[in-house]
Write a protein that holds these residues in place. Sequence first.
Motif, mmCIF file in Angstrom:
data_model
loop_
_atom_site.group_PDB
_atom_site.id
_atom_site.type_symbol
_atom_site.label_atom_id
_atom_site.label_comp_id
_atom_site.label_asym_id
_atom_site.label_seq_id
_atom_site.Cartn_x
_atom_site.Cartn_y
_atom_site.Cartn_z
ATOM 1 N N ASP A 181 0.846 -1.190 0.000
ATOM 2 C CA ASP A 181 0.000 0.000 0.000
ATOM 3 C C ASP A 181 0.880 1.238 0.000
ATOM 4 O OD1 ASP A 181 0.730 0.695 2.697
ATOM 5 O OD2 ASP A 181 -0.751 -0.720 3.433
ATOM 6 N N TRP A 182 0.314 2.377 -0.380
ATOM 7 C CA TRP A 182 1.092 3.606 -0.440
ATOM 8 C C TRP A 182 0.269 4.793 0.064
ATOM 9 C CZ3 TRP A 182 -0.578 7.609 -3.659
ATOM 10 C CH2 TRP A 182 -1.511 7.263 -4.643
ATOM 11 N N HIS A 183 0.997 5.748 0.606
ATOM 12 C CA HIS A 183 0.405 6.985 1.109
ATOM 13 C C HIS A 183 1.317 8.130 0.696
ATOM 14 C CE1 HIS A 183 -1.008 3.678 3.607
ATOM 15 N NE2 HIS A 183 -2.082 4.389 3.858
ATOM 16 N N ILE A 184 0.752 9.318 0.550
ATOM 17 C CA ILE A 184 1.536 10.446 0.047
ATOM 18 C C ILE A 184 1.209 11.706 0.839
ATOM 19 C CG2 ILE A 184 -0.172 11.071 -1.724
ATOM 20 C CD1 ILE A 184 2.187 11.745 -3.582
ATOM 21 N N VAL A 185 2.221 12.536 1.051
ATOM 22 C CA VAL A 185 2.038 13.834 1.709
ATOM 23 C C VAL A 185 2.910 14.848 0.986
ATOM 24 C CG1 VAL A 185 3.837 13.332 3.417
ATOM 25 C CG2 VAL A 185 2.153 15.115 3.888
ATOM 26 N N VAL B 8 -2.123 13.308 5.155
ATOM 27 C CA VAL B 8 -1.644 12.089 4.508
ATOM 28 C C VAL B 8 -2.753 11.556 3.612
ATOM 29 C CG1 VAL B 8 -0.791 9.747 4.835
ATOM 30 C CG2 VAL B 8 -0.113 11.554 6.429
ATOM 31 N N GLU B 9 -2.488 11.481 2.319
ATOM 32 C CA GLU B 9 -3.471 10.963 1.375
ATOM 33 C C GLU B 9 -3.235 9.466 1.176
ATOM 34 O OE1 GLU B 9 -4.129 13.453 -2.148
ATOM 35 O OE2 GLU B 9 -2.714 14.867 -1.248
ATOM 36 N N THR B 10 -4.287 8.708 1.288
ATOM 37 C CA THR B 10 -4.189 7.260 1.193
ATOM 38 C C THR B 10 -4.397 6.804 -0.241
ATOM 39 O OG1 THR B 10 -5.022 6.996 3.441
ATOM 40 C CG2 THR B 10 -5.117 5.073 2.013
ATOM 41 N N GLY B 11 -3.459 6.007 -0.734
ATOM 42 C CA GLY B 11 -3.596 5.439 -2.063
ATOM 43 C C GLY B 11 -4.223 4.059 -2.001
ATOM 44 N N ASN B 12 -4.022 3.286 -3.033
ATOM 45 C CA ASN B 12 -4.622 1.959 -3.107
ATOM 46 C C ASN B 12 -3.752 0.910 -2.424
ATOM 47 O OD1 ASN B 12 -6.842 2.864 -4.647
ATOM 48 N ND2 ASN B 12 -5.618 2.778 -6.502
ATOM 49 N N GLN B 13 -4.363 -0.221 -2.148
ATOM 50 C CA GLN B 13 -3.646 -1.385 -1.628
ATOM 51 C C GLN B 13 -3.804 -2.524 -2.619
ATOM 52 O OE1 GLN B 13 -5.302 -3.568 1.733
ATOM 53 N NE2 GLN B 13 -3.248 -3.850 2.577
ATOM 54 N N TYR B 14 -2.697 -3.249 -2.834
ATOM 55 C CA TYR B 14 -2.731 -4.353 -3.787
ATOM 56 C C TYR B 14 -2.166 -5.610 -3.141
ATOM 57 C CZ TYR B 14 -3.428 -0.603 -7.158
ATOM 58 O OH TYR B 14 -3.914 0.489 -7.824
ATOM 59 N N LYS B 15 -2.715 -6.756 -3.527
ATOM 60 C CA LYS B 15 -2.206 -8.043 -3.065
ATOM 61 C C LYS B 15 -1.884 -8.921 -4.260
ATOM 62 C CE LYS B 15 -4.530 -8.292 1.440
ATOM 63 N NZ LYS B 15 -5.456 -9.076 2.292
ATOM 64 N N GLY B 16 -0.848 -9.712 -4.119
ATOM 65 C CA GLY B 16 -0.431 -10.617 -5.184
ATOM 66 C C GLY B 16 0.687 -11.508 -4.692
ATOM 67 N N VAL B 17 1.372 -12.163 -5.608
ATOM 68 C CA VAL B 17 2.441 -13.074 -5.231
ATOM 69 C C VAL B 17 3.802 -12.620 -5.741
ATOM 70 C CG1 VAL B 17 0.914 -15.062 -5.074
ATOM 71 C CG2 VAL B 17 1.971 -14.497 -7.277
ATOM 72 N N ASP B 18 3.844 -11.467 -6.456
ATOM 73 C CA ASP B 18 5.086 -10.969 -7.019
ATOM 74 C C ASP B 18 5.205 -9.488 -6.671
ATOM 75 O OD1 ASP B 18 7.154 -9.962 -8.659
ATOM 76 O OD2 ASP B 18 6.798 -11.513 -10.170
#
Length: 365
Positions: free
Chosen positions: A229-233, A240-250
């Motif tokens: 996941d990522w956040h930006i300021v 703090v602006e919240t970005g997306n979260q991703y799940k995977g195996v790589d």
Amino acid sequence: MFRYWIVFSLLFSWNSAFAVEVSDLYTAKVALNSQTQRDQSSALKAALKAVLVKIAGDEKVLSNAFIKNEVQHYSKYLTQFNYLTDNGVNNLVASFDENKINQLFFQENLPLWGKLRPLVLFWVVTEDGLKRRIISETDESPLHDEISALATEKGLPVILPLMDLTDTQNIQIPDLWGRFIDPIKLASQRYTPESVVIIRVSKNAIFTTDEEPTTNCDLLCKQSAISIDWHIVTTQSDKVETGNQYKGVDELVLMKTVMSDITTHISQRYSLTTETDHDLIIDVANVDSLAQYVDVTQFLDKLSVISSFKLIKAQGNNRRFQLTLMGSADTLFASLKLNNKLKQYVDPLLGQNADDIPVFFWGTE
């Protein structure tokens, strides 16, 4: 070498947000299967797509119907290409005509991101079991190399922390994992970035029954996952602006998606809107010589956000200009903060009224 030049330069630039003039925006390097005409043609199309994404800052540009058609006619925009072998991998390096590419964006009213781009500091924390660590500028890992390659690919000036004694005294891993703004801003100040991104990479994630990984995975690997996941300021805000979260195996595949998100988010603030022009009147209050007036006009002429301007009033040391902008006034103000040449003055007691004429001072520190 470019990334280390940034490190050296920013250590002597503590007073204002740092901007980088990105070169080679109209050049791209892509993998090449062979030098047959068919593979060469495919590689040149891929290179043009890569350039278009760098200029737009958003991969959505490739969904434009006219752009899709023009990619097939890449030779109209091609200026030169050559072959390059890098670490045993065959690549094609292609350059395209800047004016023709820009005209394509204007023709289709597409946002265009200029060469002067904000420096972005990445705080990347990885978690594997009970162990967490921060990816530094000198880190030797596939994730570090992927971030560096993607930053170049996206035309986004990215710096990773040095993680020297100063950094380790200013910030701890729990500060970053918990996204605590005060220590993050304190530790980031020495790098003078325009934006700070916090990226958390966890190898402890688990898929639930209603989740699917973002990469192909058979039944044996769906029990565990990598989560990013990522956040930006920005340096002008404590939000703090919240970005997306991703799940995977790589994690490298996931990082490509994350980098696309971040680049799109940042480019939207600085991209020029080619669809509609806006007029803005500004005052430059300290022009006390002909030479200084020439410097100011040459500076305005070089700003890509300004399509035209004219002097409409001169009184004492004050010069009033009417600007025609490719985009909003906010886009202009954001661009000006990157170079420190023209600083806006706002009375701390009165503030800035939306109906007031913005006042700037030239060349002040």
